[in-house]
Write an enzyme that holds these catalytic residues in place. Sequence first.
Site, PDB file in Angstrom:
ATOM      1  N   HIS A   1     -13.658  89.608   6.891  1.00 54.58           N
ATOM      2  CA  HIS A   1     -14.498  90.123   6.908  1.00 54.58           C
ATOM      3  C   HIS A   1     -14.803  90.450   6.024  1.00 54.58           C
ATOM      4  CE1 HIS A   1     -13.741  89.290  10.998  1.00 54.58           C
ATOM      5  NE2 HIS A   1     -12.547  89.444  10.938  1.00 54.58           N
TER       6      HIS A   1
ATOM      7  N   SER B   1     -35.012  82.376 -13.018  1.00 56.41           N
ATOM      8  CA  SER B   1     -33.855  83.844 -13.315  1.00 56.41           C
ATOM      9  C   SER B   1     -32.530  83.514 -12.983  1.00 56.41           C
ATOM     10  CB  SER B   1     -33.803  85.284 -12.146  1.00 56.41           C
ATOM     11  OG  SER B   1     -33.267  84.754 -11.056  1.00 56.41           O
TER      12      SER B   1
ATOM     13  N   ARG C   1     -26.620  74.332  -3.112  1.00 62.41           N
ATOM     14  CA  ARG C   1     -26.431  72.595  -2.231  1.00 62.41           C
ATOM     15  C   ARG C   1     -25.998  72.211  -1.308  1.00 62.41           C
ATOM     16  NH1 ARG C   1     -26.062  71.366  -8.854  1.00 62.41           N
ATOM     17  NH2 ARG C   1     -28.364  72.318  -9.322  1.00 62.41           N
TER      18      ARG C   1
ATOM     19  N   GLN D   1     -29.446  47.761  28.029  1.00 63.79           N
ATOM     20  CA  GLN D   1     -30.636  46.899  27.245  1.00 63.79           C
ATOM     21  C   GLN D   1     -29.810  47.522  26.122  1.00 63.79           C
ATOM     22  OE1 GLN D   1     -33.893  48.863  28.253  1.00 63.79           O
ATOM     23  NE2 GLN D   1     -34.944  47.347  26.169  1.00 63.79           N
TER      24      GLN D   1
END
Length: 181
Positions: free
Chosen positions: A27, A159, A173, A111
Amino acid sequence: PKLARCIDRLSKFAETYKSLPTLGYTHYQSAQLTTVGKRACLWIQDLLMDEFALENVLKNLRFRGAKGATGTQASYLQLFPVEVAHEKVKALDKKVADLAGFAHLFKISGQTYTRKQDTTVLQSLSSLGATATKIATDIRLLAHDKEIEEPFETMQIGSSAMPYKRNPMKCERICSLARNL
């Protein structure tokens, strides 16, 4: 191949740093010492599970094939003489699957093919995203205490461009892309 390459490189990293101590957390509270190599092995274990799941999905991916508007192939059966119609339609179905790059066909369909297949594919991709997030978050947490750092990027702006500031931009990212998965 890219996932296998990642696992291979991470394995070399784990071997190199198998004895380098680092603080373990529960934790995000300091717990016991562990090693950077062990931490990397935990990541590898998850990546191997993802690689197995992805291979399994790809191996078992099925194609709808040439089943007609309602999945009965009735319109295709009418194209051939009755005595060879079923064999010809099966061959047509197989040929269409081969041309599309599939080894397996759904035995029956309506289908559309069953969307359960889509959920299986998405589940394995989502799992890989969860693993990537776990790895990137671990690195970000370790970067906070300067235990592991990303290389400084020359294209950093704002910054983050301050030479003493080491934002884990690659990890950010990764987490962002994983959220999309």
